[in-house]
Motif scaffolding. Structure first.
Motif, PDB file in Angstrom:
ATOM      1  N   UNK A 250      38.425  53.259 104.205  1.00  0.00           N
ATOM      2  CA  UNK A 250      39.613  54.031 103.851  1.00  0.00           C
ATOM      3  C   UNK A 250      39.290  54.880 102.623  1.00  0.00           C
ATOM      4  N   UNK A 251      40.045  55.958 102.452  1.00  0.00           N
ATOM      5  CA  UNK A 251      39.802  56.914 101.375  1.00  0.00           C
ATOM      6  C   UNK A 251      41.075  57.126 100.564  1.00  0.00           C
ATOM      7  N   UNK A 252      40.900  57.353  99.249  1.00  0.00           N
ATOM      8  CA  UNK A 252      42.009  57.685  98.367  1.00  0.00           C
ATOM      9  C   UNK A 252      41.606  58.885  97.523  1.00  0.00           C
ATOM     10  N   UNK A 253      42.610  59.656  97.084  1.00  0.00           N
ATOM     11  CA  UNK A 253      42.351  60.732  96.133  1.00  0.00           C
ATOM     12  C   UNK A 253      42.030  60.042  94.818  1.00  0.00           C
ATOM     13  N   UNK A 254      40.886  60.343  94.249  1.00  0.00           N
ATOM     14  CA  UNK A 254      40.370  59.587  93.113  1.00  0.00           C
ATOM     15  C   UNK A 254      41.174  59.755  91.826  1.00  0.00           C
ATOM     16  N   UNK A 255      41.933  60.836  91.669  1.00  0.00           N
ATOM     17  CA  UNK A 255      42.641  61.045  90.403  1.00  0.00           C
ATOM     18  C   UNK A 255      44.147  60.866  90.524  1.00  0.00           C
ATOM     19  N   UNK A 256      44.591  60.282  91.622  1.00  0.00           N
ATOM     20  CA  UNK A 256      46.029  60.105  91.809  1.00  0.00           C
ATOM     21  C   UNK A 256      46.308  58.688  92.288  1.00  0.00           C
ATOM     22  N   UNK A 257      47.350  58.512  93.034  1.00  0.00           N
ATOM     23  CA  UNK A 257      47.725  57.178  93.488  1.00  0.00           C
ATOM     24  C   UNK A 257      46.606  56.559  94.309  1.00  0.00           C
TER      25      UNK A 257
ATOM     26  N   UNK B 207      41.668  72.967  92.518  1.00  0.00           N
ATOM     27  CA  UNK B 207      40.570  73.398  93.384  1.00  0.00           C
ATOM     28  C   UNK B 207      39.429  72.392  93.472  1.00  0.00           C
ATOM     29  N   UNK B 208      39.505  71.330  92.671  1.00  0.00           N
ATOM     30  CA  UNK B 208      38.503  70.269  92.745  1.00  0.00           C
ATOM     31  C   UNK B 208      39.214  68.969  93.102  1.00  0.00           C
ATOM     32  N   UNK B 209      38.719  68.302  94.132  1.00  0.00           N
ATOM     33  CA  UNK B 209      39.279  67.021  94.548  1.00  0.00           C
ATOM     34  C   UNK B 209      38.136  66.055  94.816  1.00  0.00           C
ATOM     35  N   UNK B 210      38.302  64.849  94.333  1.00  0.00           N
ATOM     36  CA  UNK B 210      37.367  63.764  94.621  1.00  0.00           C
ATOM     37  C   UNK B 210      38.102  62.721  95.432  1.00  0.00           C
ATOM     38  N   UNK B 211      37.480  62.306  96.524  1.00  0.00           N
ATOM     39  CA  UNK B 211      38.004  61.205  97.323  1.00  0.00           C
ATOM     40  C   UNK B 211      37.041  60.031  97.181  1.00  0.00           C
ATOM     41  N   UNK B 212      37.592  58.838  97.010  1.00  0.00           N
ATOM     42  CA  UNK B 212      36.786  57.626  96.882  1.00  0.00           C
ATOM     43  C   UNK B 212      37.064  56.731  98.085  1.00  0.00           C
ATOM     44  N   UNK B 213      36.007  56.161  98.644  1.00  0.00           N
ATOM     45  CA  UNK B 213      36.182  55.305  99.822  1.00  0.00           C
ATOM     46  C   UNK B 213      36.162  53.838  99.423  1.00  0.00           C
ATOM     47  N   UNK B 214      36.676  53.032 100.315  1.00  0.00           N
ATOM     48  CA  UNK B 214      36.706  51.588 100.096  1.00  0.00           C
ATOM     49  C   UNK B 214      35.292  50.998 100.042  1.00  0.00           C
ATOM     50  N   UNK B 215      34.297  51.733 100.539  1.00  0.00           N
ATOM     51  CA  UNK B 215      32.916  51.254 100.502  1.00  0.00           C
ATOM     52  C   UNK B 215      32.149  51.775  99.286  1.00  0.00           C
ATOM     53  N   UNK B 216      32.821  52.559  98.438  1.00  0.00           N
ATOM     54  CA  UNK B 216      32.177  53.067  97.232  1.00  0.00           C
ATOM     55  C   UNK B 216      31.649  54.484  97.349  1.00  0.00           C
ATOM     56  N   UNK B 217      31.723  55.067  98.546  1.00  0.00           N
ATOM     57  CA  UNK B 217      31.257  56.452  98.692  1.00  0.00           C
ATOM     58  C   UNK B 217      32.255  57.404  98.034  1.00  0.00           C
ATOM     59  N   UNK B 218      31.762  58.583  97.634  1.00  0.00           N
ATOM     60  CA  UNK B 218      32.589  59.615  97.014  1.00  0.00           C
ATOM     61  C   UNK B 218      32.399  60.928  97.754  1.00  0.00           C
TER      62      UNK B 218
END
Length: 107
Positions: free
Chosen positions: A4-11, A33-44
């Motif tokens: 699963x993925x989440x927006x890294x700088x928000x909820x 204009x820049x977004x980081x998504x973080x996954x439950x497995x540690x990927x970005x």
């Protein structure tokens, strides 16, 4: 286990594959204009755009040089990639993809 993925700088609420395009589009329309998504497995997944093209990088973990989407054979470069820290970047066009294609790849 499903990643699963989440927006890294928000909820920390997971972003579904079906909604990530709309989430990214809303952030871009709102001036982010820049977004980081973080996954439950540690990927970005890093996504930065100048509203015409996007640089997308997938990192296995923080500090990893990662891999990025490319557009082979395209000439020139594009500027106007503004990072959240205020840095302005320019990238060769072959190291970026058209914005609509990037939004489709993010699903």
């Amino acid at each position: 286990m499903i990643e699963s993925w989440v927006i890294d700088d928000s909820s920390r609420v997971p972003v579904s594959a079906d909604s990530v395009r709309e989430v990214l589009r809303a952030r871009i329309d709102g001036g982010q204009h820049e977004t980081w998504l973080a996954s439950s497995s540690g990927r970005l997944l890093a996504f930065v755009t100048n509203n015409e093209r996007a640089m997308m990088s997938l990192l296995t973990e923080e500090g990893d040089p990662g891999e990025h989407a490319v557009d082979p054979g395209v000439e020139g470069s594009s500027e106007g990639f503004v990072l959240s820290n205020g840095q302005h970047d320019e990238y060769p066009n072959e190291d970026t993809v058209p914005l609509e294609e990037a939004l489709s790849l993010s699903q």
